[in-house]
Design a protein around this motif. Structure first.
Motif, short mmCIF file in Angstrom:
data_model
loop_
_atom_site.label_atom_id
_atom_site.label_comp_id
_atom_site.label_asym_id
_atom_site.label_seq_id
_atom_site.Cartn_x
_atom_site.Cartn_y
_atom_site.Cartn_z
N ASP A 476 0.81 -1.22 0.00
CA ASP A 476 0.00 0.00 0.00
C ASP A 476 0.84 1.27 0.00
OD1 ASP A 476 1.06 -0.24 2.47
OD2 ASP A 476 -0.80 0.01 3.59
N GLY A 477 2.17 1.13 -0.08
CA GLY A 477 3.05 2.29 -0.14
C GLY A 477 3.59 2.75 1.20
N SER A 478 3.17 2.13 2.30
CA SER A 478 3.69 2.52 3.61
C SER A 478 5.14 2.06 3.75
CB SER A 478 2.84 1.91 4.72
OG SER A 478 2.85 0.50 4.63
N LYS A 479 5.94 2.87 4.43
CA LYS A 479 7.37 2.62 4.56
C LYS A 479 7.76 2.42 6.03
CE LYS A 479 8.54 5.36 0.45
NZ LYS A 479 9.33 6.49 -0.07
N ALA A 480 8.71 1.53 6.25
CA ALA A 480 9.23 1.29 7.60
C ALA A 480 10.76 1.22 7.52
CB ALA A 480 8.67 -0.01 8.18
N PRO A 481 11.48 1.98 8.34
CA PRO A 481 12.95 1.94 8.28
C PRO A 481 13.51 0.72 8.99
CG PRO A 481 12.24 3.51 9.94
CD PRO A 481 10.98 2.98 9.31
N LEU A 482 14.62 0.22 8.48
CA LEU A 482 15.37 -0.88 9.10
C LEU A 482 16.81 -0.43 9.27
CD1 LEU A 482 14.04 -3.88 6.96
CD2 LEU A 482 13.25 -3.19 9.21
N HIS A 483 17.43 -0.84 10.38
CA HIS A 483 18.81 -0.43 10.64
C HIS A 483 19.53 -1.51 11.41
CE1 HIS A 483 17.26 0.57 14.64
NE2 HIS A 483 16.30 1.27 14.03
N VAL A 522 12.14 -4.57 0.03
CA VAL A 522 13.14 -4.08 0.98
C VAL A 522 14.33 -3.60 0.17
CG1 VAL A 522 14.62 -4.63 2.93
CG2 VAL A 522 12.37 -5.68 2.76
N THR A 523 14.62 -2.31 0.26
CA THR A 523 15.67 -1.66 -0.53
C THR A 523 16.75 -1.11 0.39
OG1 THR A 523 14.03 -1.05 -2.18
CG2 THR A 523 16.14 0.06 -2.30
N CYS A 524 18.00 -1.22 -0.02
CA CYS A 524 19.13 -0.69 0.77
C CYS A 524 19.24 0.82 0.53
CB CYS A 524 20.42 -1.38 0.36
SG CYS A 524 20.45 -3.15 0.68
N SER A 525 19.17 1.58 1.61
CA SER A 525 19.37 3.02 1.51
C SER A 525 20.85 3.37 1.49
CB SER A 525 18.68 3.74 2.68
OG SER A 525 17.31 3.42 2.71
N THR A 526 21.68 2.54 2.14
CA THR A 526 23.13 2.70 2.14
C THR A 526 23.76 1.35 1.86
OG1 THR A 526 23.31 2.26 4.52
CG2 THR A 526 22.97 4.57 3.86
N ASN A 527 25.10 1.30 1.81
CA ASN A 527 25.78 0.01 1.75
C ASN A 527 25.49 -0.76 3.03
OD1 ASN A 527 26.86 0.70 -0.72
ND2 ASN A 527 28.81 1.36 0.12
N VAL A 528 25.20 -2.04 2.88
CA VAL A 528 24.73 -2.85 4.01
C VAL A 528 25.63 -4.07 4.17
CG1 VAL A 528 22.83 -4.24 4.90
CG2 VAL A 528 22.35 -2.08 3.76
N GLU A 529 26.07 -4.30 5.40
CA GLU A 529 26.75 -5.54 5.77
C GLU A 529 25.78 -6.36 6.59
OE1 GLU A 529 30.64 -5.06 7.48
OE2 GLU A 529 30.87 -3.09 6.54
N ALA A 530 25.60 -7.61 6.22
CA ALA A 530 24.59 -8.44 6.88
C ALA A 530 25.04 -9.89 6.88
CB ALA A 530 23.25 -8.29 6.17
N PHE A 531 24.35 -10.67 7.73
CA PHE A 531 24.51 -12.12 7.74
C PHE A 531 23.20 -12.74 7.30
CE2 PHE A 531 27.98 -10.92 10.51
CZ PHE A 531 28.99 -11.77 10.08
N VAL A 532 23.30 -13.75 6.45
CA VAL A 532 22.13 -14.32 5.80
C VAL A 532 21.94 -15.76 6.26
CG1 VAL A 532 21.16 -15.00 3.57
CG2 VAL A 532 22.36 -12.83 3.79
N LEU A 533 20.67 -16.11 6.55
CA LEU A 533 20.29 -17.48 6.87
C LEU A 533 19.37 -17.96 5.75
CD1 LEU A 533 20.49 -19.73 9.00
CD2 LEU A 533 18.44 -18.81 10.07
N ARG A 534 19.87 -18.87 4.93
CA ARG A 534 19.13 -19.35 3.77
C ARG A 534 17.92 -20.18 4.18
NH1 ARG A 534 20.40 -16.23 -0.48
NH2 ARG A 534 22.64 -15.78 -0.45
N ALA A 535 16.99 -20.32 3.24
CA ALA A 535 15.74 -21.02 3.54
C ALA A 535 15.98 -22.47 3.91
CB ALA A 535 14.80 -20.93 2.33
#
Length: 614
Positions: A476-483, A522-535
């Motif tokens: 619906d276009g609503s946005k939520a920040p993630l950090h 989910v779009t990156c606003s900056t460069n992101v370092e993350a750890f991923v857990l695959r399905a």
């Protein structure tokens, strides 16, 4: 005989107080590092004995600096004492049996008798000869008592014989240690320490060559003075070559001072009667009073000849001079092949990562050109490569961890994933569950503008954000920040728990063909370092710890902390509120309609009744 047995028992009693030490213990490693530094000082000291001798040009004689000699003897005694302690340590230092090295690291032999026999059969005799204080005995006892304080020429011969006799075994014993390795492994683990050791070995080579050059130059001056003495008619002139010596009268000594042939020994020109060859500069250097000046210039000369492989030297026809020049050339080649090669490898290793990065970029550019990627896509690939290299420095962490023991891997992963404590869900978990999750996590990097999830696409991973900012955009276009500390794709965990069941054999039933579809981007606003857990990994974790993850408390934490579930909850609350308002509106409208209808139906009935009454 009884006396010898008593000494044996005393030695055994003293050694019994010292336990057998593990060669890999930290104390032993520290002692080895200190001992290597002591050995380096020791082999630097021995050639300094050559600088005790100098020439007095006015008196045409050789003099020995006794105060300097005493100081060198004291320092040499200190290094010998340290070496003697190292010898005693070898009697209490366990060793690895050679026959046990077929498999693994081998068995450690810690039986005192076997340890002592092993050292006695090994380097004990060589170490015993190396530690003998021969120069100190010559300087402090033999020369003053039997030669005399003024016997500089005889002292020169004795010192030269004793120093060179011990110096070759010292080099044989010390150089392997200075190379940074011992029988128990590496002494210096730091690359910089090994670099410094290699550099000091090059300095040592220049030091030895320069000192020998000074000594041989002094020897040639001595030979020239002896030739001048033999060609003159001055009585006892051979004794005047030693300053302070001589049994002749003052008249004979004065004649020697004024002798033209002796004075010509200090003439180093091309027309000189005595050809010094490569020792021309050493002739006048031996007449300097300052030992520091004589040593510094000799050290410079040694450096120069090793670096140029004696390219500027033209020796005379003297055989030993030619052999010395050949030895300098051979030593220079050896140093360039070994020491300079090691230093070059070290310096190249410092820039190896940069070279790998350049080669990697070149390969990527060739590949993009070959595949004819568009300009915008090429720009994104370059940004991703730069960011990946800046974050990892070209080190494959997974390959590095795989070679370590399991407990160390577990502790390192716990250290890496301390940020998981920021997530409330993981604060409820025990270490076994956290270790299972950390073992499946893999590092991933995203550049600014990348889409981790997109609407309508599959949700195939959970992403734990370490560093960076993201934005979650709902349908619906609503946005939520993630950090930092947030989780993306957490709906996958709930989906796996809801879309699986357990059969009678406690086995998990999988619903093939089913997958979760993302309802947000989910779009990156900056460069992101993350750890991923695959399905697939998440499915394994949920099957292993399903009972814990189905706990209402855990489910509540998942839904409460998740921005996704918060957005879903807010959306559903809004929808429910709108439905309720519509319902209330409808109910109110229907009530008004009913009231209006009832009032309309009552009015005709009343008029009819009034008509009948009339």
């Amino acid at each position: 005989m009884l006396h010898n047995v008593g000494w044996k028992k005393k030695i055994e009693q003293i050694l019994a107080y010292i336990p057998i030490m593990n060669p890999h213990a930290k104390v032993v490693q520290q002692w080895n590092q200190f001992f290597v530094i002591s050995c380096l000082i020791a082999i630097f000291i021995d050639p300094l004995f050559f600088f005790l001798l100098s020439v007095q040009q006015d008196h045409k004689c050789i003099v020995l600096n006794w105060s300097f000699a005493t100081a060198l003897a004291v320092v040499r005694s200190v290094t010998d004492a340290i070496y003697f302690l190292h010898m005693l340590l070898q009697f209490r230092l366990a060793y690895v049996a050679p026959e046990s090295r077929v498999v693994g690291a081998g068995d450690l032999v810690d039986e005192p008798r076997k340890v002592a026999v092993h050292y006695l059969r090994g380097y004990f005799l060589l170490d015993f000869f190396v530690v003998l204080p021969l120069p100190q005995v010559m300087i402090l006892l033999v020369i003053p008592k039997y030669v005399g304080l003024s016997g500089a020429n005889y002292a020169k011969n004795l010192l030269r014989a004793t120093v060179l006799l011990q110096y070759v075994p010292r080099i044989i014993r010390f150089v392997p240690l200075l190379d940074g390795q011992s029988a128990n492994g590496f002494i210096f683990e730091s690359a910089w320490a090994n670099f410094v050791i290699n550099l000091l070995m090059f300095v040592l080579a220049g030091h030895v060559v320069g000192s020998c050059w000074y000594l041989f130059g002094l020897q040639r001056v001595n030979q020239c003075l002896r030739d001048a003495c033999s060609s003159s008619t001055i009585p006892y002139c051979d004794t005047f070559i030693d300053c302070g010596g001589g049994s002749g009268s003052v008249l004979f000594r004065q004649q020697w001072f004024n002798d033209s042939d002796a004075a010509a020994c200090f003439n180093t020109g091309n027309d000189a009667p005595f050809q010094y060859g490569i020792y021309q500069q050493a002739v006048l250097l031996t007449t300097e009073d300052s030992a520091v000046k004589r040593y510094i210039y000799s050290l410079f000369w040694g450096f120069q000849q090793i670096s140029t492989l004696a390219g500027n030297l033209v020796p005379s026809y003297f055989v030993w001079e030619v052999l010395f020049t050949m030895a300098i050339i051979g030593l220079g080649l050896l140093l360039f092949a070994l020491l300079i090669g090691n230093m070059q490898n070290f310096l190249q290793a410092l820039g190896r990562r940069r070279l790998e990065m350049q080669l990697r970029r070149r390969d990527v550019e060739k590949w993009m050109s070959h595949r004819r990627l568009p300009v915008d896509l090429r720009r994104r690939v370059r940004r991703a490569e730069r960011f990946t290299w800046a974050a990892t420095q070209g080190v494959n962490e997974e390959e590095l961890l795989s070679n370590l023991p399991e407990d160390i891997q577990r502790d390192i992963r716990r250290h890496f994933f301390r940020f998981l404590n920021k997530v409330r869900l993981f604060t409820l978990m025990d270490w076994p569950i956290l270790d299972a999750i950390c073992d499946k996590l893999r590092q991933n990097l995203y550049i600014s503008g990348s889409d981790i999830l997109y609407q309508g696409g599959p949700v195939d991973k959970m992403v734990f954000i370490v560093r960076g900012k993201l934005e979650s955009i709902s349908a619906d276009g609503s946005k939520a920040p993630l950090h930092d500390g947030d989780v993306c794709g957490e709906e996958l965990l709930t989906w796996y728990l809801e879309h699986s069941s357990v059969n009678r054999d406690s086995g998990k039933i999988k619903f093939n063909g089913m997958r979760l579809v993302a309802i947000r981007t989910v779009t990156c606003s900056t460069n992101v370092e993350a750890f991923v857990l695959r399905a697939s990994d998440l499915e394994e974790v949920t099957s292993q710890f399903a009972r814990f993850l189905r706990n209402p408390r855990v489910q509540g934490a998942i839904r409460y902390e998740s921005p996704y579930w918060r957005t879903i909850a807010a959306t559903r609350i809004q929808v429910a509120w709108r439905y309720r308002k519509r319902r209330l509106k409808r109910a109110e409208k229907s009530k008004l309609n009913e009231e209006s209808y009832s009032s309309y139906s009552i009015m005709p009935h009343d008029s009819y009744r009034r008509g009948q009454r009339g």
